[in-house]
Design a protein around this motif. Sequence first.
Motif, PDB file in Angstrom:
ATOM      1  N   ARG A   1      39.574  43.112  37.252  1.00 32.26           N
ATOM      2  CA  ARG A   1      38.605  43.801  38.113  1.00 32.26           C
ATOM      3  C   ARG A   1      39.016  45.259  38.176  1.00 32.26           C
ATOM      4  O   ARG A   1      39.913  45.642  38.933  1.00 32.26           O
ATOM      5  CB  ARG A   1      38.565  43.161  39.498  1.00 32.26           C
ATOM      6  CG  ARG A   1      37.508  43.775  40.408  1.00 32.26           C
ATOM      7  CD  ARG A   1      37.343  42.992  41.697  1.00 32.26           C
ATOM      8  NE  ARG A   1      36.247  43.566  42.475  1.00 32.26           N
ATOM      9  CZ  ARG A   1      36.422  44.417  43.483  1.00 32.26           C
ATOM     10  NH1 ARG A   1      37.639  44.771  43.859  1.00 32.26           N
ATOM     11  NH2 ARG A   1      35.384  44.908  44.131  1.00 32.26           N
TER      12      ARG A   1
ATOM     13  N   THR B   1      38.110  48.088  39.433  1.00 30.53           N
ATOM     14  CA  THR B   1      37.452  48.911  40.430  1.00 30.53           C
ATOM     15  C   THR B   1      38.003  48.575  41.802  1.00 30.53           C
ATOM     16  O   THR B   1      38.596  47.506  41.999  1.00 30.53           O
ATOM     17  CB  THR B   1      35.926  48.686  40.431  1.00 30.53           C
ATOM     18  OG1 THR B   1      35.309  49.504  41.416  1.00 30.53           O
ATOM     19  CG2 THR B   1      35.593  47.233  40.711  1.00 30.53           C
TER      20      THR B   1
ATOM     21  N   TYR C   1      33.982  44.269  47.282  1.00 34.74           N
ATOM     22  CA  TYR C   1      33.902  43.046  46.491  1.00 34.74           C
ATOM     23  C   TYR C   1      32.584  42.346  46.798  1.00 34.74           C
ATOM     24  O   TYR C   1      32.271  42.034  47.948  1.00 34.74           O
ATOM     25  CB  TYR C   1      35.077  42.120  46.808  1.00 34.74           C
ATOM     26  CG  TYR C   1      35.181  40.945  45.863  1.00 34.74           C
ATOM     27  CD1 TYR C   1      35.908  41.051  44.683  1.00 34.74           C
ATOM     28  CD2 TYR C   1      34.551  39.742  46.149  1.00 34.74           C
ATOM     29  CE1 TYR C   1      36.006  39.975  43.809  1.00 34.74           C
ATOM     30  CE2 TYR C   1      34.640  38.664  45.283  1.00 34.74           C
ATOM     31  CZ  TYR C   1      35.369  38.784  44.109  1.00 34.74           C
ATOM     32  OH  TYR C   1      35.454  37.729  43.244  1.00 34.74           O
TER      33      TYR C   1
ATOM     34  N   ASP D   1      30.743  40.970  41.345  1.00 35.40           N
ATOM     35  CA  ASP D   1      32.069  40.553  40.889  1.00 35.40           C
ATOM     36  C   ASP D   1      32.138  39.062  40.592  1.00 35.40           C
ATOM     37  O   ASP D   1      32.898  38.647  39.705  1.00 35.40           O
ATOM     38  CB  ASP D   1      33.107  40.894  41.963  1.00 35.40           C
ATOM     39  CG  ASP D   1      33.254  42.388  42.165  1.00 35.40           C
ATOM     40  OD1 ASP D   1      33.752  43.058  41.257  1.00 35.40           O
ATOM     41  OD2 ASP D   1      32.847  42.893  43.234  1.00 35.40           O
TER      42      ASP D   1
ATOM     43  N   LYS E   1      31.421  40.928  32.896  1.00 39.47           N
ATOM     44  CA  LYS E   1      32.738  40.659  33.454  1.00 39.47           C
ATOM     45  C   LYS E   1      32.675  39.881  34.764  1.00 39.47           C
ATOM     46  O   LYS E   1      33.702  39.644  35.396  1.00 39.47           O
ATOM     47  CB  LYS E   1      33.490  41.982  33.664  1.00 39.47           C
ATOM     48  CG  LYS E   1      33.914  42.662  32.376  1.00 39.47           C
ATOM     49  CD  LYS E   1      34.744  43.891  32.657  1.00 39.47           C
ATOM     50  CE  LYS E   1      35.190  44.554  31.358  1.00 39.47           C
ATOM     51  NZ  LYS E   1      36.118  43.682  30.606  1.00 39.47           N
ATOM     52  N   THR E   2      31.496  39.466  35.178  1.00 37.73           N
ATOM     53  CA  THR E   2      31.359  38.689  36.412  1.00 37.73           C
ATOM     54  C   THR E   2      32.077  37.352  36.295  1.00 37.73           C
ATOM     55  O   THR E   2      31.927  36.636  35.302  1.00 37.73           O
ATOM     56  CB  THR E   2      29.875  38.456  36.728  1.00 37.73           C
ATOM     57  OG1 THR E   2      29.228  39.712  36.908  1.00 37.73           O
ATOM     58  CG2 THR E   2      29.713  37.627  37.993  1.00 37.73           C
TER      59      THR E   2
ATOM     60  N   HIS F   1      40.720  36.741  43.049  1.00 39.04           N
ATOM     61  CA  HIS F   1      40.028  37.719  42.213  1.00 39.04           C
ATOM     62  C   HIS F   1      39.920  39.060  42.924  1.00 39.04           C
ATOM     63  O   HIS F   1      40.171  40.122  42.342  1.00 39.04           O
ATOM     64  CB  HIS F   1      38.639  37.184  41.854  1.00 39.04           C
ATOM     65  CG  HIS F   1      37.958  37.937  40.760  1.00 39.04           C
ATOM     66  ND1 HIS F   1      36.631  38.284  40.812  1.00 39.04           N
ATOM     67  CD2 HIS F   1      38.424  38.428  39.583  1.00 39.04           C
ATOM     68  CE1 HIS F   1      36.293  38.927  39.714  1.00 39.04           C
ATOM     69  NE2 HIS F   1      37.360  39.032  38.950  1.00 39.04           N
ATOM     70  N   LYS F   2      39.564  39.021  44.195  1.00 38.27           N
ATOM     71  CA  LYS F   2      39.454  40.255  44.974  1.00 38.27           C
ATOM     72  C   LYS F   2      40.804  40.952  45.096  1.00 38.27           C
ATOM     73  O   LYS F   2      40.891  42.187  45.019  1.00 38.27           O
ATOM     74  CB  LYS F   2      38.895  39.941  46.364  1.00 38.27           C
ATOM     75  CG  LYS F   2      38.768  41.166  47.264  1.00 38.27           C
ATOM     76  CD  LYS F   2      38.256  40.783  48.644  1.00 38.27           C
ATOM     77  CE  LYS F   2      38.155  42.010  49.551  1.00 38.27           C
ATOM     78  NZ  LYS F   2      37.678  41.643  50.913  1.00 38.27           N
TER      79      LYS F   2
END
Length: 403
Positions: A49, A51, A55, A319, A340-341, A382-383
């Motif tokens: 991720r 960025t 999120y 995301d 990329k999700t 993930h976040k």
Amino acid sequence: MLFLWPCITSLGLDSVSQASLHQNLGNSQRHAVQRRAANFPLDGAGSARLTTRPYTAALVVPTGIGAAIGGYAGDALPVARAFSAVADRVITHPNVMNGAQMYWTDPALIYTEGFALDEVAAGRWGLRCASSQRVGLLLDCAIEEDLMLRHLQAADAARATLGINVAAYTCTDAPLGVQIQMSPAGASWGTLGQPDALLAAARRLVSAGCTAIAVVARFPDDEDEQMLANYRAGEGVDAVGGAEAIISHLITKELRVPCAHAPALGPLDVEPGLSPRACAEELGHTFLPCVLVNLARAPSILTGHERPQEADIWRDDIDALVVPAGACGGPAVLSLVDTKTLIIAVQENICAMSVTPASLELDDRIIVVRSYMEALGLLAAHKAGVNFACLTPKIASVRDLKV
């Protein structure tokens, strides 16, 4: 007459459609899947991720497919609430959020009509959160006088007790003629006899300055008695869901405004053994309150011609996407599988569809989990930027590219 077949919109696909879709994926789709797989780290632990923006997760539970969670009015709302504790923004849709008399407001929950959500996933539309919308109420002229009055009183109650800007209402020039059916696969669908009357009424509201539309169509009361009994007992498929979705899809597609639907139905006798999942649907005379509350803060639809704002949501901002494991044939999944999700499929949310990641040869691109609790864990990792593989007992050594 407009035929409403939900399985080609935001739902899964029946077995025939599944085979057709698989055949038509073609080389371009297969190459897209291969490119998507290349975006994952070598240990298969999820995409990076790159960025620090808010999120954003999308939660999709298609209507009319008998989902174990989300097959009733508002019974997927606890999942959305839990997601909002992990994600900064949760894009979801009326089938998840609408609980008839029951509703929940949270700035993190972004109430988006299903067709609009699919268009955002495809990269054609965007969303801009709004503090308020000017809601227009569209009523089917086939609704009986007493039932019509109940819905108008619900609109007045939303104005008087919640301060919602329900600005105006209009009735269709002709009965909409909704009919409901069940597909061989077990999903609900239907027909709309007068789609032009629906759109004409919607255009009147938009011309009067309304920026969101709540639709109430008269649905038939002659549902199969055994099917209704099963549904009230907590088993079976929502017979009205498929037709409901396409009514709102049609207005959203043509007018590009937030839209949601509440069916007008006659009252049912009290049922002592009513399933808790069905109780929200039998609390009052109308399903309209949740629709008005959610539309009041629904995001506006962007088409790319507007001046950009920092908080606008586009396809690249999504995301993660979470769907039932058997409903992976919808447009949102197929649109985002080449990005990329992070896509998560939940096994416990069984449904009438059987379009799984494996059946689409996407099991290397979609992470299958047992429950929404596991999905929440993946979203949190993930976040936070935590490698999923590091949350398991056995961790492989870093891989040598020359091997």
